[in-house]
Write a protein that holds these residues in place. Structure first.
Motif, PDB file in Angstrom:
ATOM      1  N   UNK A 127      28.069  16.288 -41.928  1.00 43.53           N
ATOM      2  CA  UNK A 127      26.824  15.739 -41.229  1.00 43.53           C
ATOM      3  C   UNK A 127      27.040  16.115 -39.537  1.00 43.53           C
ATOM      4  N   UNK A 128      26.231  17.470 -39.605  1.00 45.78           N
ATOM      5  CA  UNK A 128      26.423  16.979 -37.686  1.00 45.78           C
ATOM      6  C   UNK A 128      24.952  17.028 -37.039  1.00 45.78           C
ATOM      7  N   UNK A 145      29.985  11.827 -42.928  1.00 42.25           N
ATOM      8  CA  UNK A 145      31.369  12.012 -42.003  1.00 42.25           C
ATOM      9  C   UNK A 145      30.749  12.398 -40.789  1.00 42.25           C
ATOM     10  N   UNK A 146      30.738  11.729 -39.372  1.00 42.99           N
ATOM     11  CA  UNK A 146      29.737  12.644 -38.677  1.00 42.99           C
ATOM     12  C   UNK A 146      30.872  13.738 -37.686  1.00 42.99           C
ATOM     13  N   UNK A 158      26.981  17.951 -30.908  1.00 42.94           N
ATOM     14  CA  UNK A 158      26.555  16.294 -30.365  1.00 42.94           C
ATOM     15  C   UNK A 158      27.687  16.062 -29.951  1.00 42.94           C
ATOM     16  N   UNK A 159      28.048  15.217 -29.252  1.00 42.15           N
ATOM     17  CA  UNK A 159      29.140  14.077 -28.764  1.00 42.15           C
ATOM     18  C   UNK A 159      29.451  12.738 -29.917  1.00 42.15           C
ATOM     19  N   UNK A 176      34.075   9.135 -38.181  1.00 41.45           N
ATOM     20  CA  UNK A 176      33.609  10.373 -36.675  1.00 41.45           C
ATOM     21  C   UNK A 176      34.451  11.148 -36.665  1.00 41.45           C
ATOM     22  N   UNK A 177      34.205  12.131 -36.556  1.00 40.06           N
ATOM     23  CA  UNK A 177      34.788  13.397 -37.046  1.00 40.06           C
ATOM     24  C   UNK A 177      34.952  14.025 -35.700  1.00 40.06           C
ATOM     25  N   UNK A 178      35.969  14.392 -34.776  1.00 34.39           N
ATOM     26  CA  UNK A 178      36.229  15.168 -33.533  1.00 34.39           C
ATOM     27  C   UNK A 178      36.946  14.778 -32.929  1.00 34.39           C
TER      28      UNK A 178
END
Ligand SMILES: Cc1cc2nc3c(=O)[nH]c(=O)nc-3n(C[C@H](O)[C@H](O)[C@H](O)COP(=O)(O)O)c2cc1C
Length: 320
Positions: A127-128, A145-146, A158-159, A176-178
Motif C-alpha cells: 500500500x502507498x 507493506x508500506x 509519502x515519507x 517499511x519498503x523504500x
C-alpha cells in the motif's frame, strides 16, 4: 511504541523481506535472502518469462538452494481475466509447493486471503496510502507493506515516517519498503516502529543477483538526486536512475498515451499494454543490453550502497 517484529509470524530469523522485483528476482537471489535469515519473495513473471523456469520447477529449484521459507508476489489487478487466472494458478501451485507467505499488490486481496488462510498462511498487501490500506485491511490481510516515496519500483508519495503515522492504528505489522540501502537506514526504520523492512535496490547490487554488471555499477555510482520517476515503462511512475539515455528520452509518455492512461475507461488497458510491452521488450533483450540497459530501476537507497556483496554479508552487517 515498537510493534512486534514479523520474525515470529513468518518463522524467519531477521525482519528482512527480499522484495519481489520484475525483472531482477532470479531464483538464486530469492534463495540467498531466505538462506541468510530473511525471506526472499518470488516474482512469478521474473521466474517464468525472464529466467525461463516452469513455475513449479522454479519453486522446486529454489527449495534445492535453501530449506527456509520463501514468499510469492501476486499482482492481482483485475484488468485482465487471463492474467487473473494465471495468478490463481500460481497461487495453487505455490501452496502445493509449501509456500505460506504471499505479498499481493494492486486489486482486492480478499480472495487470496480466503484461500491462503485455509492453509494457515499469511498475506501482506502493498500500500502507498491510508485509503488503500483500509481496503486491504477490509480484505482481511495480515500485514501491510508500506511503500514510501524513497522506494524503487512503483514508489509511493509519502515519507516513511508519515506513512507509519497514517497506518499504525490499523494494528497489523507494518513493513517499511523504500530507501533502505545500509545499516543506518535499516535501524532507523525499526526505530520508527516498523515491524520489518522490504528491500529491493540493495539486493540488485549483490553477488547473487544476475542483473547486468553495468546496472549494478550504475547503482553504486548513483546518488539520491539521480533517481527520477518515469511513466515510460508501465504507464504509472516508476523510479529509475537518470542515466544519459533517460535524459534524452524523457520521462513523460506522449499525449495520446497520456490520454488513454488517464481516461477512466481505458486506463487499465493502457497500463496493461505498457506492462506487457515492457515484458515483451525485456524478453528480447535481457542479458544482451538493449532495452534493459536503458532503464535502470532503483530507489533512493542508492546513496547508501557502496559495494556489490553477497546477500548473506549484507544482512549480517545490518543485524549484528
Ligand atoms: C527493479 C525493481 C522491480 C520491482 N518489481 C516489483 C514487483 O514486480 N512487484 C512488487 O510488488 N514490487 C516490486 N518492486 C518493489 C520492491 O519489491 C520493494 O518494495 C522496493 O524495491 C523497496 O524499495 P528499495 O528499492 O528502496 O529497497 C520492484 C523494485 C525494483 C527496484
Amino acid at each position: 511504541m515498537q510493534q512486534s517484529l514479523i520474525t515470529d509470524l513468518l518463522k524467519i530469523r531477521y525482519p528482512i523481506i527480499g522484495g519481489a522485483m520484475y525483472p531482477c528476482s532470479n531464483p538464486e537471489l530469492v534463495a540467498a535472502v531466505s538462506a541468510a535469515g530473511g525471506i526472499g519473495v518470488v516474482q512469478p513473471i521474473s521466474l517464468t518469462y525472464v529466467n525461463k523456469y516452469d513455475f513449479r520447477k522454479g519453486l522446486q529449484y529454489i527449495r534445492t538452494l535453501t530449506p527456509n521459507p520463501i514468499g510469492l508476489n501476486l499482482l492481482i489487478e483485475k484488468s485482465s481475466q487471463k492474467y487473473l487466472e494465471k495468478n490463481k494458478e500460481w497461487l495453487e501451485i505455490a501452496l502445493e509447493e509449501g509456500v505460506r507467505f504471499f505479498i499481493t499488490a494492486l486489486g482486492n486481496p480478499d480472495w487470496v486471503v480466503k484461500r491462503v488462510e485455509k492453509e494457515g498462511g499469511i498475506v501482506f498487501h502493498d500500500v502507498t496510502t491510508k485509503e488503500w490500506a483500509k481496503k486491504a485491511i477490509g480484505g482481511g490481510v495480515n500485514g501491510l507493506i508500506c511503500v514510501n516515496s524513497r522506494a524503487g519500483g512503483h514508489a509511493g508519495d509519502e515519507k516513511p515516517q508519515d506513512l507509519f503515522r497514517d497506518l499504525k492504528d490499523f494494528n497489523v505489522p507494518l513493513v517499511c519498503a523504500g530507501g533502505i540501502g545500509d545499516r543506518k537506514a535499516y535501524e532507523s526504520a525499526l526505530t520508527l516502529g516498523y515491524s520489518g523492512v522490504q528491500i529491493g535496490t540493495r539486493f540488485i547490487a549483490s553477488k547473487e543477483c544476475t542483473a547486468h554488471e553495468d546496472y549494478k555499477a550504475a547503482i553504486l555510482k548513483a546518488e539520491e538526486d539521480d533517481i527520477v520517476l518515469t511513466k515510460k515503462i508501465t504507464g504509472v511512475p516508476v523510479a529509475v536512475i537518470n542515466t544519459g539515455y533517460m535524459k534524452v528520452r524523457g520521462s513523460e509518455t506522449g499525449v495520446v498515451s497520456k490520454f488513454f492512461l488517464e481516461h477512466p475507461k481505458t486506463k487499465h488497458y493502457a497500463r496493461m499494454f505498457f506492462s506487457l510491452r515492457s515484458v515483451w521488450q525485456l524478453k528480447q533483450s535481457w542479458g544482451k543490453g538493449g532495452d534493459y540497459k536503458e532503464f535502470y530501476q532503483a530507489g533512493k537507497s542508492v546513496s547508501g550502497i557502496k559495494s556489490i556483496q553477497p546477500v548473506g554479508e549484507i544482512i549480517s552487517s545490518w543485524v549484528k
